[in-house]
Design a protein around this motif. Structure first.
Motif: not given
Length: 186
Positions: A99-106, A112-117, A134-142, A144-148
């Motif tokens: 939950q906390v990570l998802f809100e940070i990604f929000e 306006s940052f799209h690519d998060v590593y 959380t990365i998968k959920e954020a990429n889908e719902k937000l 963005i393009s986050a990657r581990l």
């Protein structure tokens, strides 16, 4: 000399600078780790110190290539399934961390940052699983393009193949024979 883990991160900027940086479409480097025991020989912050250091190395390498990036403030609360009983170890439930990570990604998306590593240096499988989920959920719902960012040698630990779209696989720059049985002290 002590260096703050907030030094050289977005935490040192004012809101106007964050607005400018977000509008430049540059990658955001996100250090992740935990505060936990590492035996009597290492500090509790070893994981997050390593993550912050890696983000600085990547930022500097990008800068040498004339590419801009920004380091997000570190996130150092996570799941410590194996070490949670040691004094000084902080541990969250996976659902709390997600939950906390998802809100940070929000927030990062709103800046306006799209690519998060994401650079994580804590190997607890529940912790890493929470990050991946959380990365998968954020990429889908937000959108963005986050990657581990993950070393190739760590793929088997988590049952991944390396072609997952939420991963950025890297190869370490050290000889793998260091890790072979009996190699210590050679």
């Amino acid at each position: 000399m002590f260096q703050s883990i907030l030094q050289e991160t977005l935490a040192e900027e004012n809101w106007q600078e964050v607005q400018k940086l977000g509008g430049r479409k540059i990658p955001a480097l996100f250090p992740l780790g935990v505060i936990e025991e590492h035996g009597p020989h290492l500090p509790l912050g070893a994981d997050i110190y390593w993550s912050c250091g890696m983000c600085r190395i990547v930022r500097d390498k990008l800068k040498s290539m004339e590419k801009k990036s920004v380091i997000l403030p570190p996130y150092y609360w996570g799941v410590n399934h194996c070490t949670h009983n040691f004094p000084g170890t902080f541990s969250l439930r996976p659902q709390t961390m997600k939950q906390v990570l998802f809100e940070i990604f929000e927030n990062v998306r709103d800046f306006s940052f799209h690519d998060v590593y994401c650079f994580n240096y804590h190997g607890d499988s529940y912790h890493v699983g929470a990050i991946a989920d959380t990365i998968k959920e954020a990429n889908e719902k937000l959108g963005i393009s986050a990657r581990l960012v993950l070393n190739e040698m760590d793929l088997p630990l988590f049952g991944w193949q390396g072609n997952e779209d939420f991963l950025l696989i890297v190869n370490p720059e050290y000889p793998m024979e260091w890790f072979e049985e009996g190699a210590v002290g050679k």
